[in-house]
Motif scaffolding. Structure first.
Motif, PDB file in Angstrom:
ATOM      1  N   ILE A   1       0.865  -1.211   0.208  1.00 27.10           N
ATOM      2  CA  ILE A   1       0.013  -0.013   0.117  1.00 27.10           C
ATOM      3  C   ILE A   1       0.679   1.302   0.010  1.00 27.10           C
ATOM      4  O   ILE A   1       0.833   2.105  -0.789  1.00 27.10           O
ATOM      5  N   GLU A   2       1.985   1.298   0.792  1.00 25.11           N
ATOM      6  CA  GLU A   2       2.757   2.363   1.019  1.00 25.11           C
ATOM      7  C   GLU A   2       4.186   2.110   1.558  1.00 25.11           C
ATOM      8  O   GLU A   2       4.348   1.076   2.300  1.00 25.11           O
ATOM      9  N   GLY A   3       5.172   2.602   1.163  1.00 29.84           N
ATOM     10  CA  GLY A   3       6.407   2.390   1.702  1.00 29.84           C
ATOM     11  C   GLY A   3       7.433   3.740   1.858  1.00 29.84           C
ATOM     12  O   GLY A   3       7.200   4.513   1.022  1.00 29.84           O
ATOM     13  N   LYS A   4       8.161   3.749   2.694  1.00 33.65           N
ATOM     14  CA  LYS A   4       9.179   4.841   2.898  1.00 33.65           C
ATOM     15  C   LYS A   4      10.352   4.275   3.435  1.00 33.65           C
ATOM     16  O   LYS A   4      10.462   3.584   4.521  1.00 33.65           O
ATOM     17  N   ALA A   5      11.671   4.836   2.699  1.00 35.39           N
ATOM     18  CA  ALA A   5      12.755   4.473   3.100  1.00 35.39           C
ATOM     19  C   ALA A   5      13.446   5.717   3.949  1.00 35.39           C
ATOM     20  O   ALA A   5      13.592   6.659   3.305  1.00 35.39           O
ATOM     21  N   CYS A   6      13.743   5.506   5.254  1.00 39.45           N
ATOM     22  CA  CYS A   6      14.628   6.370   5.892  1.00 39.45           C
ATOM     23  C   CYS A   6      15.774   6.013   5.889  1.00 39.45           C
ATOM     24  O   CYS A   6      16.176   5.099   5.385  1.00 39.45           O
ATOM     25  N   ILE A   7      16.955   6.905   6.689  1.00 37.68           N
ATOM     26  CA  ILE A   7      18.118   6.616   6.452  1.00 37.68           C
ATOM     27  C   ILE A   7      18.582   5.338   7.118  1.00 37.68           C
ATOM     28  O   ILE A   7      19.500   4.495   6.443  1.00 37.68           O
ATOM     29  N   ASP A   8      17.932   4.823   8.162  1.00 36.71           N
ATOM     30  CA  ASP A   8      18.483   3.598   8.783  1.00 36.71           C
ATOM     31  C   ASP A   8      17.400   2.404   8.926  1.00 36.71           C
ATOM     32  O   ASP A   8      17.462   1.469   9.517  1.00 36.71           O
ATOM     33  N   HIS A   9      16.026   2.612   8.374  1.00 38.40           N
ATOM     34  CA  HIS A   9      15.264   1.787   8.508  1.00 38.40           C
ATOM     35  C   HIS A   9      14.257   2.016   7.256  1.00 38.40           C
ATOM     36  O   HIS A   9      14.121   2.828   6.539  1.00 38.40           O
ATOM     37  N   ILE A  10      13.121   1.109   7.204  1.00 34.22           N
ATOM     38  CA  ILE A  10      12.246   1.092   5.970  1.00 34.22           C
ATOM     39  C   ILE A  10      10.756   0.778   6.599  1.00 34.22           C
ATOM     40  O   ILE A  10      10.556  -0.188   7.268  1.00 34.22           O
ATOM     41  N   HIS A  11       9.946   1.624   6.163  1.00 36.58           N
ATOM     42  CA  HIS A  11       8.626   1.323   6.723  1.00 36.58           C
ATOM     43  C   HIS A  11       7.637   0.936   5.615  1.00 36.58           C
ATOM     44  O   HIS A  11       7.749   1.426   4.416  1.00 36.58           O
ATOM     45  N   ILE A  12       6.770  -0.113   5.708  1.00 32.24           N
ATOM     46  CA  ILE A  12       6.232  -0.636   4.748  1.00 32.24           C
ATOM     47  C   ILE A  12       4.712  -1.061   5.153  1.00 32.24           C
ATOM     48  O   ILE A  12       4.447  -1.539   6.265  1.00 32.24           O
ATOM     49  N   CYS A  13       3.540  -0.498   4.620  1.00 34.18           N
ATOM     50  CA  CYS A  13       2.083  -0.984   4.721  1.00 34.18           C
ATOM     51  C   CYS A  13       2.049  -1.963   3.874  1.00 34.18           C
ATOM     52  O   CYS A  13       1.792  -1.670   2.609  1.00 34.18           O
ATOM     53  N   LEU A  14       1.453  -3.082   4.260  1.00 31.54           N
ATOM     54  CA  LEU A  14       1.096  -4.419   3.264  1.00 31.54           C
ATOM     55  C   LEU A  14      -0.334  -4.585   3.551  1.00 31.54           C
ATOM     56  O   LEU A  14      -0.610  -4.699   4.778  1.00 31.54           O
ATOM     57  N   ALA A  15      -1.009  -5.044   2.658  1.00 29.11           N
ATOM     58  CA  ALA A  15      -2.129  -5.816   2.760  1.00 29.11           C
ATOM     59  C   ALA A  15      -2.179  -7.205   2.342  1.00 29.11           C
ATOM     60  O   ALA A  15      -1.536  -7.480   1.064  1.00 29.11           O
ATOM     61  N   ILE A  16      -2.241  -8.094   3.262  1.00 26.87           N
ATOM     62  CA  ILE A  16      -2.022  -9.481   3.151  1.00 26.87           C
ATOM     63  C   ILE A  16      -3.328 -10.221   3.146  1.00 26.87           C
ATOM     64  O   ILE A  16      -4.010 -10.366   4.257  1.00 26.87           O
ATOM     65  N   PRO A  17      -3.606 -10.991   2.196  1.00 23.54           N
ATOM     66  CA  PRO A  17      -4.820 -11.683   2.246  1.00 23.54           C
ATOM     67  C   PRO A  17      -4.865 -12.773   3.278  1.00 23.54           C
ATOM     68  O   PRO A  17      -3.724 -13.393   3.528  1.00 23.54           O
ATOM     69  N   PRO A  18      -5.747 -13.234   3.839  1.00 27.17           N
ATOM     70  CA  PRO A  18      -6.115 -14.326   4.981  1.00 27.17           C
ATOM     71  C   PRO A  18      -5.969 -15.618   4.498  1.00 27.17           C
ATOM     72  O   PRO A  18      -7.138 -16.069   4.116  1.00 27.17           O
ATOM     73  N   LYS A  19      -4.904 -16.315   4.005  1.00 31.14           N
ATOM     74  CA  LYS A  19      -4.710 -17.812   3.694  1.00 31.14           C
ATOM     75  C   LYS A  19      -4.276 -18.661   4.466  1.00 31.14           C
ATOM     76  O   LYS A  19      -3.348 -18.196   5.372  1.00 31.14           O
TER      77      LYS A  19
END
Length: 69
Positions: free
Chosen positions: A51-69
């Motif tokens: 959905i969204e991702g952002k790279a900072c200097i020392d880490h990465i934020h990621i927002c994910l939509a994962i289907p319930p399998k």
């Protein structure tokens, strides 16, 4: 946005933070582009929507939509 499978309606979102060991400031520059490509390819392979991702200097934020399998 809710999505549906054959018998369910779901909306599962996860906030994931990826941090390198000892928080070394290595995420920017060439590695930033490569990490984006790798994460997109992995998510596509697993059927996960980024959905969204952002790279900072020392880490990465990621927002994910994962289907319930």
């Amino acid at each position: 946005m809710k999505k549906s499978l054959s018998h369910t309606v779901w909306e599962c979102k996860y906030h994931v933070v990826w941090v390198p060991k000892k928080r070394h400031k290595i995420v920017y520059g060439k590695l930033r582009k490569e990490m984006g490509e790798i994460l997109r390819r992995l998510s596509e392979y697993k059927g996960v929507e980024v959905i969204e991702g952002k790279a900072c200097i020392d880490h990465i934020h990621i927002c994910l939509a994962i289907p319930p399998k």
